[in-house]
Design a protein around this motif. Structure first.
Motif, PDB file in Angstrom:
ATOM      1  N   SER A  54     -30.337  11.987  35.176  1.00  0.00           N
ATOM      2  CA  SER A  54     -29.166  12.834  35.353  1.00  0.00           C
ATOM      3  C   SER A  54     -27.935  12.199  34.731  1.00  0.00           C
ATOM      4  O   SER A  54     -27.705  10.994  34.883  1.00  0.00           O
ATOM      5  CB  SER A  54     -28.905  13.085  36.839  1.00  0.00           C
ATOM      6  OG  SER A  54     -27.701  13.795  37.038  1.00  0.00           O
ATOM      7  N   ALA A  55     -27.118  13.031  34.069  1.00  0.00           N
ATOM      8  CA  ALA A  55     -25.853  12.559  33.520  1.00  0.00           C
ATOM      9  C   ALA A  55     -24.769  12.484  34.583  1.00  0.00           C
ATOM     10  O   ALA A  55     -23.696  11.941  34.346  1.00  0.00           O
ATOM     11  CB  ALA A  55     -25.400  13.479  32.378  1.00  0.00           C
ATOM     12  N   LYS A  56     -25.056  13.048  35.751  1.00  0.00           N
ATOM     13  CA  LYS A  56     -24.102  13.047  36.854  1.00  0.00           C
ATOM     14  C   LYS A  56     -24.601  12.122  37.960  1.00  0.00           C
ATOM     15  O   LYS A  56     -25.804  11.883  38.086  1.00  0.00           O
ATOM     16  CB  LYS A  56     -23.916  14.457  37.420  1.00  0.00           C
ATOM     17  CG  LYS A  56     -23.684  15.546  36.378  1.00  0.00           C
ATOM     18  CD  LYS A  56     -22.448  15.319  35.536  1.00  0.00           C
ATOM     19  CE  LYS A  56     -22.247  16.461  34.547  1.00  0.00           C
ATOM     20  NZ  LYS A  56     -21.182  16.180  33.563  1.00  0.00           N
ATOM     21  N   PRO A  57     -23.691  11.647  38.827  1.00  0.00           N
ATOM     22  CA  PRO A  57     -24.109  10.767  39.929  1.00  0.00           C
ATOM     23  C   PRO A  57     -24.562  11.520  41.169  1.00  0.00           C
ATOM     24  O   PRO A  57     -24.765  10.932  42.213  1.00  0.00           O
ATOM     25  CB  PRO A  57     -22.836   9.964  40.222  1.00  0.00           C
ATOM     26  CG  PRO A  57     -21.721  10.895  39.850  1.00  0.00           C
ATOM     27  CD  PRO A  57     -22.219  11.712  38.687  1.00  0.00           C
ATOM     28  N   ASP A  84     -21.740  16.038  29.850  1.00  0.00           N
ATOM     29  CA  ASP A  84     -21.154  14.707  29.684  1.00  0.00           C
ATOM     30  C   ASP A  84     -21.615  13.742  30.773  1.00  0.00           C
ATOM     31  O   ASP A  84     -21.758  14.116  31.941  1.00  0.00           O
ATOM     32  CB  ASP A  84     -19.624  14.789  29.738  1.00  0.00           C
ATOM     33  CG  ASP A  84     -19.050  15.831  28.791  1.00  0.00           C
ATOM     34  OD1 ASP A  84     -19.832  16.562  28.174  1.00  0.00           O
ATOM     35  OD2 ASP A  84     -17.818  15.907  28.675  1.00  0.00           O
ATOM     36  N   LEU A  85     -21.801  12.492  30.391  1.00  0.00           N
ATOM     37  CA  LEU A  85     -22.079  11.427  31.347  1.00  0.00           C
ATOM     38  C   LEU A  85     -20.807  11.160  32.152  1.00  0.00           C
ATOM     39  O   LEU A  85     -19.742  10.907  31.578  1.00  0.00           O
ATOM     40  CB  LEU A  85     -22.519  10.160  30.612  1.00  0.00           C
ATOM     41  CG  LEU A  85     -23.000   9.000  31.473  1.00  0.00           C
ATOM     42  CD1 LEU A  85     -24.329   9.326  32.114  1.00  0.00           C
ATOM     43  CD2 LEU A  85     -23.111   7.731  30.645  1.00  0.00           C
ATOM     44  N   GLU A 103     -14.741  10.486  37.830  1.00  0.00           N
ATOM     45  CA  GLU A 103     -14.498  11.446  36.745  1.00  0.00           C
ATOM     46  C   GLU A 103     -14.817  12.874  37.188  1.00  0.00           C
ATOM     47  O   GLU A 103     -14.109  13.815  36.822  1.00  0.00           O
ATOM     48  CB  GLU A 103     -15.319  11.052  35.514  1.00  0.00           C
ATOM     49  CG  GLU A 103     -14.782   9.810  34.822  1.00  0.00           C
ATOM     50  CD  GLU A 103     -15.727   9.257  33.773  1.00  0.00           C
ATOM     51  OE1 GLU A 103     -15.254   8.494  32.900  1.00  0.00           O
ATOM     52  OE2 GLU A 103     -16.932   9.577  33.819  1.00  0.00           O
ATOM     53  N   VAL A 104     -15.871  13.047  37.971  1.00  0.00           N
ATOM     54  CA  VAL A 104     -16.177  14.377  38.499  1.00  0.00           C
ATOM     55  C   VAL A 104     -15.040  14.857  39.387  1.00  0.00           C
ATOM     56  O   VAL A 104     -14.548  15.985  39.264  1.00  0.00           O
ATOM     57  CB  VAL A 104     -17.508  14.365  39.284  1.00  0.00           C
ATOM     58  CG1 VAL A 104     -17.717  15.701  39.990  1.00  0.00           C
ATOM     59  CG2 VAL A 104     -18.681  14.077  38.355  1.00  0.00           C
ATOM     60  N   ASP A 105     -14.577  13.994  40.296  1.00  0.00           N
ATOM     61  CA  ASP A 105     -13.501  14.369  41.214  1.00  0.00           C
ATOM     62  C   ASP A 105     -12.217  14.699  40.463  1.00  0.00           C
ATOM     63  O   ASP A 105     -11.514  15.657  40.804  1.00  0.00           O
ATOM     64  CB  ASP A 105     -13.244  13.236  42.213  1.00  0.00           C
ATOM     65  CG  ASP A 105     -14.368  13.080  43.231  1.00  0.00           C
ATOM     66  OD1 ASP A 105     -15.147  14.045  43.400  1.00  0.00           O
ATOM     67  OD2 ASP A 105     -14.470  12.009  43.848  1.00  0.00           O
ATOM     68  N   ALA A 106     -11.906  13.917  39.434  1.00  0.00           N
ATOM     69  CA  ALA A 106     -10.685  14.151  38.671  1.00  0.00           C
ATOM     70  C   ALA A 106     -10.733  15.498  37.957  1.00  0.00           C
ATOM     71  O   ALA A 106      -9.721  16.218  37.889  1.00  0.00           O
ATOM     72  CB  ALA A 106     -10.472  13.023  37.663  1.00  0.00           C
ATOM     73  N   GLY A 107     -11.898  15.862  37.431  1.00  0.00           N
ATOM     74  CA  GLY A 107     -12.036  17.148  36.761  1.00  0.00           C
ATOM     75  C   GLY A 107     -11.850  18.313  37.713  1.00  0.00           C
ATOM     76  O   GLY A 107     -11.221  19.327  37.371  1.00  0.00           O
ATOM     77  N   LEU A 108     -12.378  18.190  38.922  1.00  0.00           N
ATOM     78  CA  LEU A 108     -12.207  19.238  39.925  1.00  0.00           C
ATOM     79  C   LEU A 108     -10.740  19.412  40.299  1.00  0.00           C
ATOM     80  O   LEU A 108     -10.230  20.536  40.371  1.00  0.00           O
ATOM     81  CB  LEU A 108     -13.019  18.904  41.178  1.00  0.00           C
ATOM     82  CG  LEU A 108     -14.541  18.929  41.042  1.00  0.00           C
ATOM     83  CD1 LEU A 108     -15.187  18.357  42.296  1.00  0.00           C
ATOM     84  CD2 LEU A 108     -15.038  20.339  40.790  1.00  0.00           C
TER      85      LEU A 108
END
Length: 367
Positions: free
Chosen positions: A32-35, A119-120, A125-130
């Motif tokens: 997975s590219a996401k955590p 994107d990896l 980074e996920v939280d910042a995008g949200l």
């Protein structure tokens, strides 16, 4: 006797469920590219109520009890050698590893706007995008939503509900939105959109700027190939269904002319026994409906059957889109059937842990 090794390429909504079903009977490796699970579902709730969306749709892998048996690699897929039965994974530090398999499940999904990207990413980074997408809309006095699919309708309704003082307008190319759903579904949601004050504009097809991948919230004027005057808003959401399959890592002979994975009626890749595909990346039917039709159970059966000489089951897709369109509203989740009828699950805040966390995912630990 050692268990067969199954590699799940992509742990989105459907890949994760397939891994859970297989974990008892196979040595499962997921890439997975996401955590964690960063779902592509319920765009409207993601934008308007990110805290509620995160609770149900952004869950780190270590919280899924049934993934304790699964080895998860955080990285991106960069190659497949189908003859040697191995994939190549690029890790966050730039290094690469070759991962062998006995059976392979391709569930890498599609890219579609800023909310579905390959994107990896790290947790931060996920939280910042949200946060960035929510804050962008929160600061806008007017919002244009372009597109006629479920993501567009969901975004328009949820933004208008969360911020009733905003001017929200939905532009779509046909006479009605949701053309892949039964007509009754649009009849229900059209009324709700109007009740929320959303401006509805049929017959508008946007001109996509050269080189624009529709993966940003913009503020430039929108032009229409259908002849109407340009329109402008503080924030423009491009939800036009411009999907791009995440298959650059796959050999061309496995793909159709649009880049989706060619599969047969068993969701097995044509000409490659033991290799399967599921979800939006799989060219299973015109609507690529295997994820929405909950084919994860069928696929898990077929993977094990292919390894053990058993009989494979046939996937029978629904002819129309179905499911939730706009997410939970007023503590009720409305689910539309292929025939346009619907039922509500309420109170959803109490049913969600039972239906989703226990029945579907077989246990999710508290955050």
């Amino acid at each position: 006797m050692s268990k067969p090794r199954v590699l799940i390429a992509g742990l989105g909504d459907t890949g994760l469920l397939t891994a859970i079903h297989l974990a008892k009977n196979a040595d499962v490796v997921g890439v997975s590219a996401k955590p964690g699970l960063v779902s592509g579902q319920e765009l409207g709730l993601r934008l308007a109520k990110p805290a509620e969306w995160v609770r149900d749709y952004w869950i780190s892998f270590d919280r899924y009890r049934q993934l304790d048996r699964v080895r998860i690699l955080h990285g991106t897929l960069v190659g497949l050698d189908a003859n040697a039965k191995r994939v190549t994974v690029r890790h966050p530090d730039g290094g690469q590893s070759a991962e062998p398999y006995d059976a392979l499940v391709i569930s890498t999904g599609v890219s579609n706007g800023f909310w579905r990207r390959p994107d990896l990413q790290t947790i931060d980074e996920v939280d910042a995008g949200l946060r960035a997408a929510h804050e962008r809309l929160a600061a806008a006095g007017s919002v244009i939503v372009i597109g006629g699919g479920a993501a567009a309708v969901s975004a328009a309704l949820n933004v208008a509900t969360a911020w009733p003082d905003k001017q929200v307008d939905l532009y779509y190319p046909g006479e009605r939105a949701l053309p892949q759903h039964h007509g009754k579904v649009w009849g229900v949601l059209e009324k709700r959109l109007r009740e929320r004050g959303v401006g509805l504009h049929p017959g508008h097809r946007a001109v996509v700027p050269d080189g624009f991948a529709c993966d940003d919230i913009t503020a430039d004027p929108v032009s229409w190939s259908t002849g109407q005057p340009d329109e402008k808003a503080d924030a423009v959401l491009w939800t036009i269904g411009k999907v791009r399959p995440n298959t650059a890592w796959l050999p061309a002979e496995l793909l159709d002319e649009d880049g989706f994975v060619k599969v047969d009626q068993h969701l097995q890749v044509e000409g490659r026994p033991g290799v399967f595909a599921i979800g939006d990346v799989a060219a299973s039917d015109p609507l690529r409906n295997s994820a929405r039709s909950r084919a994860d159970h069928l696929l898990a059966h077929n993977v094990l059957a292919s390894l053990n000489g058993g009989r494979l089951k046939t996937f029978k897709p629904a002819r129309r889109r179905w499911g939730s369109v706009v997410g939970a509203q007023q503590d009720a989740l409305e689910v539309f059937a292929p025939n346009g009828s619907s039922f509500k699950l309420r109170p959803w805040s109490k049913l969600q842990p039972l239906v989703v966390r226990m029945a579907i995912y077989k246990g999710i630990r508290r955050s």
